[in-house]
Each structure stands twice: as structure tokens, then as C-alpha cells.
Design a protein around this motif. Sequence first.
Motif: not given
Length: 500
Positions: A278-281, A360-365, A367-369, A376-377
Motif C-alpha cells: 500500500x503506497x500510504x501505509x 518471499x513475502x516476509x522478506x518483501x515486507x 524490505x519495503x518497510x 512500488x515493487x
Amino acid sequence: MVSFHFISSLVALSSVASAVPSSFGNLPRDSAGVSNWPPQLAAEFFTPKSPVYKNLTSRWSTFKAPTFNGVFVPENEKDLSKGLAFLTANKVPILAKSGGHGYSTTLASLQNGVMINMEKFNYSRVNSDFTATIGSGADFNTMVYTLGTHGREANVGSCPCVGVMGATLGGGVGRLSGLHGLASDAVRHVRLALWNGTIVEASDTINPDLFWGLRGAGQNFGIVTEMTLETYPATNGGLNYEAQMYFNISDLATVINIVNGMLPLDPALALVTIFTADPTTFETILLVNLVYLGPEAKGKALAKPLLDISISTAENIWTWVDLPTKGAGGFNNLQCIDGKRQSLYGLTNKRLNASVIVEIEKEYTAMVKAHPLIAGSAFLVETFAVQGVDALPADYSAFPHRGHLNHFVDFIISWTDDSVAKIGNDWAKKWRAVLNKPQTNGYNTVAVYQNYGHGDEAPSILYGTEKWRQKKLTALKNAYDPRGVFNAYHAIPSSLAKWT
């Protein structure tokens, strides 16, 4: 073609500026590396000083992109032939543009060249025998409108602004693969300009070997001006049931297992599973877009296992004409915004490994934080029915991956600052390697649909491991592109020793 920047604030799309010809009787040597540009083509050449140059050269991704010192916009096939012959005779690197969505890193090998922009070939028509003739400047939205308003359909990609020609020459997967096979399977006739400007045709009866190669490896042999495709009567009156479903990210494994359990898909069913931020949260969100080209009641029944656990759902009935731009909440239109820094890593899986994808999702989350500039990935899985694709033999065309297309898995890296580019690309490369392992993806060989290739894959991964196939493709490459003029995008090796 996929490029989901899926959940983001709506961006106003600026209108495309119309091309205003500028006169270049003699092309300066420092503008494109050649001089004495043919005067009869002067109004069709634009240098970086032209006000329309930026629009003519815009691309979906600016990451490792080709660069140009000039743009040739041929008005017709005769002008294309003459201009192409001139450029290659002067050894000027060239690259043709249809939709501009090619993103392979191999494109960066072309620097300071001339783009050949095919926008003047933007046409599509349905013929009296219900075939369709599509010009190389047409995008999928143009093609869908033309076919749909005539009560016809064909397999197309989901992004409306992707060029028909580039996607089809690479194979052409899409929602209707189960009903009609690959987009390239429907091609019946092709016209193209070879490296020296010679115009040739290809079909089952005219240059049949070239015709074989054009369907799956087509960007290697010339610049296609138009192709004629078989079309099909509209299924279900052209009406699609769509369910856009959102889920708690904690249900990711359950969603993945449900998607696995739906195989083999109904031939008229297609699914896209995504998690992104989510681009805001910057919280990770999970969604599945399900489209069924058939009766609403059956579509709902097919979607029920996912509907039962979704936290929010939008259901719609779309015509085939409206689906590309109005489906998926209108977010497909955001894929059409050019000029972002983006990178894609694709592969195919026989069965999705839920436990690996959760990691993969845990590492993505995380990474984004830690790096919001990469929010935007996304991680995306396209699951299309395969009955139409697998109904044809493996040697039907140059497309090598029949029987290996259960799931298209894509890591889409999008960033707003180059300081985070390596972080995102390293994440994608790490997990691509994991998902490419036979014990993870379920296939004995690694197969990458070349339109989704990153650019670092061996040719055998893109074009097939069979020795007969490699020998045939190399022979075609040497026969029709002996100087390697069309080597910028996933070049076929000129010798058998270079395949691995």
C-alpha cells in the motif's frame, strides 16, 4: 506483458503530443553517426532537438534502456525499406519500437543508435474471411476494440498499451490461452523488412522456416510491418465475469494452495495473484483478480473457494472490449505510464510452493518497510489455462515451452531512487534462484517465457534446450540476419557453441 504498480494513487495521464515533422535534409554526423540521410525521407527523421523527440523515444522502463541519437518514423513500408537499408549500410545500430514495453537488460547493448518508431503502422481491421490484419504500430487495446466490435476475439495480453507485434513475436500468452492457444499460434501471414530493407512474406507456404521462427523468436529476423491472424467468434457474447478479491496477508499460504487446487483451469478461466505494498501505509496487501469468459453463475462457482475467505470483493461483468481498461479496478491503465525505473525477473512453475512464497513475502515486507522508495515493487503470478497451447505439438513453432506454463511467476522491481535499486534486484535474483530449482518449481528444466526474461538468462532457457531447435534457430538467424542487426533483444546465437 506485466508491469504491475498495482496499488498506487491515480496518476493523470498526459495526452500524447502529435508529431510535428522537422526537416533534416542532411543528417549531421554527430546526431546519429551517419550523414547524407535520404532527402526524400527528411520529414520522417527527428533529432533530440525536435520537440516530439522525447515522446517518440519514451519507454515503459528507463532501467538499462537503449539510447538513441535520432528517430526514424517511416510513413509506409516503402519508406521503411529505404531508410532501413540506408541505416544498415552505414552500420548504424537500430531498434524498432511498437509499444515500447520491452524491458530486457539486453536492450542496453544498443547505444547511440537510431530508433525506428512504427507508430504510422497503427491499424487493425477484420477481413471478409474473419481473419484480422494488424499493423506493427497497434497496441492490444486497438486490436481488442476492432475484433470485439465485430463479434470476434483472440488471445491478447492483459495490458492494453502493450504493442501487439512485440508480444506476439515472443509467443503471446494471455487470458484466452486455454481457448485459443498462444497469440502467435493464430498468426497466418507476416510481412517484414529484412536487415537490408528487402520486404518478404512468411506463412505456411511462403518461407515456411522463417514463419516457424517468427512465432516465438520473431524479433530476431527483421521488422514486421503487419501480420494476419485467425480470429474466433466471441465466447459468451463477449461477456466476462470478474472478481477482484482482497485477502489478509496472513492467508497467503491458503490462497496459494487454493490456486494450485484449481489446476487444470477451466479453459475460459484466468487468475492473477499479487502481493504488493500500500503506497500510504507500506503494509503488504494481497489480491487475486479472477476473470471467467463465460456465464456469471459458473464464474461465481469457480471463484467460490477464494470468495469465501476474501475480506473485500468487487464483482463485475465486462465486455471483452472494456475488460483491458476497466477491469482490475482500472489499474491496468497504470501499467501504461512510461519512464519509470523498473526491472522484471520471470520464470515458470508447475506448482506454486506456498511455504517458499510465504518466506518471499516476509522478506518483501521487511524490505519495503526498511526502504520505502522500493514500495512500488510486487510479486505476481499469472495462472492461465493451457489446453489451447498444449493442443499443438512442441515443434509447431519456435515457442519452446508448451507443457511448462502452469504458472508465470514474476518479480517486478520498481523504484524511485537508484540508491535502492540493488536492494530490490538482489531480492528478486535470490528468490528467482530458489523458485527455479526443480524441487521447488516442479519442472525438470528451467523455462522462462522470453517476453518475461530479465536478460541474464542463457539462450537455451529462453528458446529451448533441444539441439534440433537450437540448430534450426541458429540457421535461421544466420540466413535472415547475417550481420546481427536485430541482436539487441534476446539474440539467437550465431553459432551452436554459444547456446549455453
